[in-house]
Design an enzyme around this catalytic site. Structure first.
Site, PDB file in Angstrom:
ATOM      1  N   GLU B 200      -4.118 -10.843   6.951  1.00 59.30           N
ATOM      2  CA  GLU B 200      -4.264  -9.394   7.117  1.00 59.30           C
ATOM      3  C   GLU B 200      -5.103  -9.094   8.344  1.00 59.30           C
ATOM      4  O   GLU B 200      -6.326  -8.967   8.257  1.00 59.30           O
ATOM      5  CB  GLU B 200      -4.871  -8.790   5.849  1.00 59.30           C
ATOM      6  CG  GLU B 200      -3.946  -8.973   4.637  1.00 59.30           C
ATOM      7  CD  GLU B 200      -4.536  -8.479   3.325  1.00 59.30           C
ATOM      8  OE1 GLU B 200      -5.636  -7.919   3.333  1.00 59.30           O
ATOM      9  OE2 GLU B 200      -3.879  -8.679   2.294  1.00 59.30           O
ATOM     10  N   HIS B 402       1.577  -5.934 -13.382  1.00 53.54           N
ATOM     11  CA  HIS B 402       0.602  -6.312 -12.360  1.00 53.54           C
ATOM     12  C   HIS B 402      -0.273  -7.450 -12.853  1.00 53.54           C
ATOM     13  O   HIS B 402      -0.864  -7.380 -13.922  1.00 53.54           O
ATOM     14  CB  HIS B 402      -0.271  -5.105 -11.976  1.00 53.54           C
ATOM     15  CG  HIS B 402      -1.150  -5.374 -10.796  1.00 53.54           C
ATOM     16  ND1 HIS B 402      -2.511  -5.223 -10.813  1.00 53.54           N
ATOM     17  CD2 HIS B 402      -0.841  -5.814  -9.545  1.00 53.54           C
ATOM     18  CE1 HIS B 402      -3.004  -5.536  -9.615  1.00 53.54           C
ATOM     19  NE2 HIS B 402      -2.024  -5.908  -8.838  1.00 53.54           N
ATOM     20  N   HIS B 403      -0.302  -8.526 -12.049  1.00 55.57           N
ATOM     21  CA  HIS B 403      -1.176  -9.673 -12.298  1.00 55.57           C
ATOM     22  C   HIS B 403      -2.087  -9.879 -11.096  1.00 55.57           C
ATOM     23  O   HIS B 403      -1.738 -10.628 -10.182  1.00 55.57           O
ATOM     24  CB  HIS B 403      -0.353 -10.949 -12.520  1.00 55.57           C
ATOM     25  CG  HIS B 403       0.306 -11.059 -13.843  1.00 55.57           C
ATOM     26  ND1 HIS B 403       1.134 -12.127 -14.178  1.00 55.57           N
ATOM     27  CD2 HIS B 403       0.283 -10.253 -14.943  1.00 55.57           C
ATOM     28  CE1 HIS B 403       1.567 -11.971 -15.414  1.00 55.57           C
ATOM     29  NE2 HIS B 403       1.084 -10.834 -15.900  1.00 55.57           N
ATOM     30  N   GLU B 404      -3.236  -9.203 -11.075  1.00 56.37           N
ATOM     31  CA  GLU B 404      -4.215  -9.525 -10.043  1.00 56.37           C
ATOM     32  C   GLU B 404      -4.996 -10.738 -10.521  1.00 56.37           C
ATOM     33  O   GLU B 404      -5.463 -10.761 -11.662  1.00 56.37           O
ATOM     34  CB  GLU B 404      -5.171  -8.361  -9.772  1.00 56.37           C
ATOM     35  CG  GLU B 404      -6.317  -8.692  -8.813  1.00 56.37           C
ATOM     36  CD  GLU B 404      -5.845  -9.207  -7.465  1.00 56.37           C
ATOM     37  OE1 GLU B 404      -4.990  -8.545  -6.839  1.00 56.37           O
ATOM     38  OE2 GLU B 404      -6.295 -10.294  -7.049  1.00 56.37           O
ATOM     39  N   HIS B 482       1.267 -10.264  -3.614  1.00 53.82           N
ATOM     40  CA  HIS B 482       0.321  -9.756  -2.619  1.00 53.82           C
ATOM     41  C   HIS B 482      -0.732 -10.815  -2.314  1.00 53.82           C
ATOM     42  O   HIS B 482      -1.005 -11.672  -3.136  1.00 53.82           O
ATOM     43  CB  HIS B 482      -0.301  -8.441  -3.083  1.00 53.82           C
ATOM     44  CG  HIS B 482       0.603  -7.281  -2.801  1.00 53.82           C
ATOM     45  ND1 HIS B 482       0.196  -6.168  -2.116  1.00 53.82           N
ATOM     46  CD2 HIS B 482       1.925  -7.105  -3.068  1.00 53.82           C
ATOM     47  CE1 HIS B 482       1.205  -5.330  -1.993  1.00 53.82           C
ATOM     48  NE2 HIS B 482       2.268  -5.866  -2.563  1.00 53.82           N
ATOM     49  N   GLU B 483      -1.295 -10.744  -1.083  1.00 54.28           N
ATOM     50  CA  GLU B 483      -2.120 -11.839  -0.548  1.00 54.28           C
ATOM     51  C   GLU B 483      -1.395 -13.160  -0.804  1.00 54.28           C
ATOM     52  O   GLU B 483      -1.963 -14.097  -1.388  1.00 54.28           O
ATOM     53  CB  GLU B 483      -3.517 -11.856  -1.172  1.00 54.28           C
ATOM     54  CG  GLU B 483      -4.296 -10.576  -0.967  1.00 54.28           C
ATOM     55  CD  GLU B 483      -3.968  -9.506  -2.007  1.00 54.28           C
ATOM     56  OE1 GLU B 483      -3.610  -9.863  -3.144  1.00 54.28           O
ATOM     57  OE2 GLU B 483      -4.018  -8.311  -1.655  1.00 54.28           O
ATOM     58  N   GLU B 501       3.393  -9.173   0.261  1.00 53.69           N
ATOM     59  CA  GLU B 501       2.587  -8.476   1.255  1.00 53.69           C
ATOM     60  C   GLU B 501       2.494  -9.401   2.478  1.00 53.69           C
ATOM     61  O   GLU B 501       3.480  -9.579   3.192  1.00 53.69           O
ATOM     62  CB  GLU B 501       1.209  -8.146   0.675  1.00 53.69           C
ATOM     63  CG  GLU B 501       0.382  -7.200   1.538  1.00 53.69           C
ATOM     64  CD  GLU B 501      -0.989  -6.935   0.919  1.00 53.69           C
ATOM     65  OE1 GLU B 501      -1.519  -5.838   1.128  1.00 53.69           O
ATOM     66  OE2 GLU B 501      -1.544  -7.841   0.243  1.00 53.69           O
ATOM     67  N   GLU B 507      -3.024   0.077   2.829  1.00 48.77           N
ATOM     68  CA  GLU B 507      -4.374   0.350   2.312  1.00 48.77           C
ATOM     69  C   GLU B 507      -5.425   0.340   3.417  1.00 48.77           C
ATOM     70  O   GLU B 507      -6.472   0.968   3.296  1.00 48.77           O
ATOM     71  CB  GLU B 507      -4.755  -0.626   1.196  1.00 48.77           C
ATOM     72  CG  GLU B 507      -4.874  -2.083   1.634  1.00 48.77           C
ATOM     73  CD  GLU B 507      -3.626  -2.889   1.337  1.00 48.77           C
ATOM     74  OE1 GLU B 507      -2.530  -2.345   1.488  1.00 48.77           O
ATOM     75  OE2 GLU B 507      -3.758  -4.064   0.959  1.00 48.77           O
TER      76      GLU B 507
END
Lengths: 702, 702
Positions: B200, B402-404, B482-483, B501, B507
């Site tokens: 990022e 969602h799995h953060e 993501h990430e 992502e 963001e």
């Protein structure tokens, strides 16, 4: 379209923590705001700072954003190192980065002198301000770390210290985040790192922003006329670092990888090696002030080291690089009794203490990439170690031992002590070691007993080199390491570590593609040589390699004995070649190898250097100068001489028709004249040339 | 004085082996001499070569000096990639470098097409020449290795294959020696690598020779007008590579480190991932030909994937980035029943299939740097998963799971399957995963049970990402990472890996320092987007971040739905904001996310891009264009339209007073007019602007 500025990782983490409402800026101790102006720059708060003794250099330790630690360095108020990150990444615990808050700091002054048993000078001054800053990561069970700066007027060293604390007993360090962000536009002299398993390159000169990943030391010249050298001191039980440019002029330390896991594994408490930055306003001062590295090392741990003898030596070596002899046993085996005696006779006749013999021991068959078969106690049948050693000692000539390992430490270490014991038994008091490791790295034994290929710069090899030197010391043997770990000043702690290679030496003139260019030595003096003695093996008066003529004048070969420092110096050419050139050879016989004082009179990185050194054993001085491919006139102000004496200058200089090719290389003028401290000599150096002067002191006037 | 050329490691080893009489040049199969002219260049012998199908690209495989393997690439006879090393360094055996000799080689042709279940286009052409070269290291017990090249007209891929052989059963790979030596002076668009644990960054644009260490993909433009992109394909059970510049324009792959030991540990037989080089003569072709990466991946391993649904979605997300809601449970907890229903009602009313809810599950307290407390099955008390999922499904709206993980794979993997099982039970068929890992890397469990911090690019994490996607597939769940680990085209093999992502997303416009600059998307399109779908989460019609206005026009927000490809696209703004802008919002409601065909009409890296895409479900086309900070007129030749139809163009473009700051950002013109294939539209883009066109097909004429 426009070139963009990368937001620093600090700025990124700020952004992210804001995004999650987790900014920890309140942990930063309120203090002077020294924020930078660049687009993405976060606010920096100085939590501690200190000046060098004469207030030339100043260091600030900074907290930013969400508890990122950094530092900056100014010189007479001018920013030299912009805010640069501090921290480490661990494999077994959260990283030592961000979430730092200030705990305490302390400043102390130190000023004394100490003596080198041998060296470029006898007395070393050690005058610095120490700044200790203790920081804590409250987020991670109050983990603590100390950053210690030693601030000299001509450079700084800093290191991390990890206390004994239950939250962080063992550190598995994956990488260091330490940065050097150079403020002014700079030119760099550098070698690539990490690719090749030893430090033998032709130097590159590029803008700093074109450096990729470099070995240390790396030397810079800024557009403000400052000279900077990045290196490290006291590299013990840790991985060596490489300088990786992140972007722009921001450099980051990268720890050499390990084949066993994390690059560094240590139990706390321990300190890291010192990260060093020399900063001066002339190239000559960069050399004259290079005691920084020594000062940051521990004092002598060996006690009486009178058994460590500086010396000059000849040897059975160059002929193998000419491919007129072989290391391995066979019809052309060079390390035989007859050839050794011939060299001993030559050494005795000409006053050389040592005779190096390579290829004396079993195992050289296919040594180049393997080294599995080396014996360090068994001679080839045509080499009688006891008889030859005795033969030499009768004439005052000492055999110089040789341990080529091919980097195969797994084979070497179990035999190492026996090897030293054998040599000690027969009066051999110095050993050249070798680590040609072209199979894919050095070979080390892992804890599980498996054989691993390791980078020469890895923690496991760093450990080996120190073990090697300490084991040799038990037998009063001095070590001259070839294909070594980089020199970080450990000769202060272990004075039997007398010299090492660690540069592209003379052998590349025998077979290198390309050979060493004329500027090579003028590069080495301001880079590699800042770290310590170099066994470059000069003195090829025949100026002839393996079908390749050297790009050098004869006078330059003599100059190397003065400009390239080592307490052991080889006369590397064949005895029969020295017989052809008795007059220039006289200088090689005369020049000493141990010095009371050393002064670079003038020089520019990669261009030229003129160095004066005073003999420790007499009142005589010696001067050497080398140039690159450009002819130039060098000035030698003799103000260093004793005004109370007259001197005879024996001058060896390039002749009027001297040049770096063909017969012109042999055009040398040897002349003698009286001189005094008042005068300044002007001497012309030919392209690829040099000069050497012996200044013989007359009686003191009263 | 003069800048010096570093002798290549090849040249060094030649020199050294000559020095020891060990040159192995005789092992090289005699063939055409393609030696280079540079100072230190060794002689290269071509041992095999092949052309691309239309003879645009040509690859030579070379042996040099003492058996060093390398390759070079020419385009229409012009050298694009100069001789570049091939090989690997091992921890447990001699390196796969030098001592190679030629064994056999084979050339085959391949030409077919295959279908993407979803994508930028339905039919993918796969036309290449394969060149297999088998080499052997006689010195090391005849160890064998195969290098396989697939040569397309617009790029190449190559990989190493290791056969099952007793001399080399297990490879512990410390590093790869693979090089990309770029022949012509080039400009690079790149991101730093290895520093930060995700990808990022704001892109940097510098001369290639100023690149330090970069992530892949990296895109180049040469002074000969060629466009080059370096990346990799089919990254499975191996470490990702970073591009380290060695010097000049010579790049080298560097494998991401491992916290467990060597970066890669594998049992033979296995192939490495493909190293890819796209080479075209326009920026647009670089995008239009980007199927290279997909073609080098294995076909679909999941069988029927009709359960993988492209969709648009809204969600409980942007408000946390605006800091008007929190992920963690508390008075401002956003993932509550009421808010979820509100979003489901909005989705149903406006035709969005999905509603993403972040922060629904327990463990978000101090999630940012730890993630130790996450549950993937337990909801916070104000979130009723079964009821909410049922509520949505009645309206045709699907909860997006969602799995953060905070990169805490050690905590996630044991719960992962239960997490998917739970979602599947309640009809949730897609999950967004997250790997924010700011404690010092991702957390993985070592074989000895200890917890390790690992690079996101490490072999252990590469394994995790594939395990995650394969486990999800068992429950017919699609994954949007993501990430993430970088995209290497695995969506072909695992079509439920629908998006990710892996760039600096929307963001950063909420809280980034700096925010994404106006050229950001024009950089992404020619770099990151070459690798696959991007979940950028566009559509912030309010153009307002956390106290920061977006640097974008409203029309550009619409354009992003066409120019930035993803089969799942978020309408990322708050429902109440869309209510304020019904007219531009109409385009977001109309635009599809699955395409029959995609064509970049024109563009330049970092400047602008115009892309046309045909809807898979209708005869309609869509066109989007974005620019950087420069206003410009873009041409839209409509030749891609069906000449047998008339179309109505619904145009959303920057108004006459549009700009990237203040109210000017909201100046948008929405107009409708009939168009045909014959004509070319000219549309003005404002600074920081863009435009979007919906081309509604009329009936076919006959």
């Amino acid at each position: 379209m426009q070139a963009l500025i990368r937001p620093s990782a600090i700025a990124l983490s700020i952004g992210l923590s804001l995004g999650c409402g987790g900014a920890l800026a309140q942990d930063a101790a309120p203090a002077a705001d020294v924020s930078q102006s660049s687009q993405a720059a976060p606010k920096y708060q100085s939590i501690a700072g200190a000046d060098s003794p004469d207030k030339v250099l100043h260091v600030d330790v900074l907290l930013s954003g969400d508890g990122n630690l950094s530092y900056q360095v100014t010189r007479n108020g001018h920013t030299v190192i912009e805010p640069s990150r501090l921290g480490l990444i661990l494999a077994n615990a959260p990283k030592l980065d961000r979430y730092f808050s200030y705990d305490t700091s302390a400043t102390t002054s130190h000023d004394d002198t100490w003596e080198l048993p041998w060296g470029e000078r006898r007395v070393v001054k050690n005058h610095y301000t120490e700044l200790r800053v203790d920081v804590v990561q409250k987020k991670w069970q109050d983990r603590r770390m100390t950053v210690v700066f030693r601030i000299y007027d001509d450079g700084i060293g800093f290191r991390y210290e990890f206390p004994d604390q239950p939250q962080l007993k063992k550190l598995e360090i994956m990488d260091e985040l330490t940065e050097f962000a150079v403020a002014d536009t700079a030119t760099a002299w550098w070698n690539v790192a990490g690719e090749w398993n030893r430090e033998e390159y032709v130097y590159q000169k590029t803008p700093l922003k074109e450096v990729a990943e470099a070995q240390s030391p790396m030397t810079l010249k800024t557009d403000k006329g400052l000279y900077i050298s990045f290196h490290e001191a006291a590299l013990v039980d840790y991985a060596a670092y490489w300088l990786r440019r992140v972007d722009g002029q921001r450099l980051k330390t990268r720890l050499a990888p390990s084949a066993l896991g994390a690059p560094v594994v240590r139990e706390a408490p321990f300190p890291t090696p010192w990260r060093t930055i020399q900063i001066t306003d002339s190239a000559a001062k960069l050399y004259n002030s290079s005691d920084l590295i020594l000062n940051l090392n521990e004092p002598n741990k060996l006690g009486d080291v009178s058994w460590v003898k500086p010396y000059k030596y000849v040897g059975i070596w160059w002929q193998m690089h000419l491919n007129t002899g072989t290391w391995e046993y066979g019809p052309r085996h060079a390390a035989n009794n007859e050839n050794t005696k011939k060299h001993m006779d030559f050494a005795a006749k000409n006053g050389f203490r040592g005779v190096l013999v390579e290829g004396w021991n079993k195992g050289w068959e296919d040594w180049f990439a393997r080294g599995d078969d080396f014996s360090f106690t068994q001679s080839y049948p045509d080499f009688d170690l006891p008889a030859l050693s005795a033969y030499g000692l009768k004439k005052g000539v000492h055999l110089v031992g040789h341990h080529e390992t091919s980097g195969n430490v797994a084979v070497y270490e179990p035999q190492m002590e026996d090897g030293f014991k054998l040599y000690a038994k027969y009066g051999v008091d110095s050993v050249k070691t070798g680590y040609v490791a072209d199979a894919g790295g050095a070979k080390v034994k892992a804890p599980d007993g498996s054989i691993r290929f390791a980078w020469n710069d890895s923690q496991e090899m760093v450990r080996h080199y120190v073990l090697n030197v300490r084991t040799a010391a038990k037998y009063k043997i001095a070590i001259n390491t070839h294909e070594p770990i980089k020199d970080t000043g450990l000769r202060r702690t272990y004075p039997n570590w007398v010299s090492r290679e660690g540069q592209r030496g003379m052998e590349y003139n025998a077979w290198g593609d390309p050979q060493n260019p004329p500027e090579h030595e003028a590069n080495l003096i301001f880079t590699r040589m800042l770290t310590g003695p170099m066994d470059f093996t000069p003195g090829i008066l025949s100026l002839q390699g393996q079908g390749k003529p050297l790009i050098s004048t004869q006078a330059k070969q003599l100059a190397l004995y003065v400009v390239l420092y080592s307490p052991i110096q080889m006369a590397a050419d064949l005895p029969e070649n020295y017989a052809k050139y008795p007059k220039p050879f006289q200088f090689i016989k005369d020049v000493p190898v141990d010095w009371e004082q050393s002064i670079m009179l003038n020089g520019e990185v990669g261009d030229f250097a003129t160095i004066a050194r005073k003999d420790r054993a007499s009142d005589n001085w010696y001067v050497g100068a080398v140039t690159d491919e450009q002819a130039r006139d060098v000035e030698v102000p003799l103000s260093f001489l004793d005004a109370n004496r007259s001197y005879t200058a024996q001058i060896y200089r390039d002749g009027p028709n001297a040049g770096m090719t063909g017969d012109a290389r042999f055009d040398i003028v040897i002349e003698s004249k009286p001189v005094t401290a008042g005068e300044t000599l002007k001497i012309r150096l030919a392209p690829g040339g040099g000069m050497a002067i012996r200044l013989v002191a007359g009686k003191a006037k009263k």
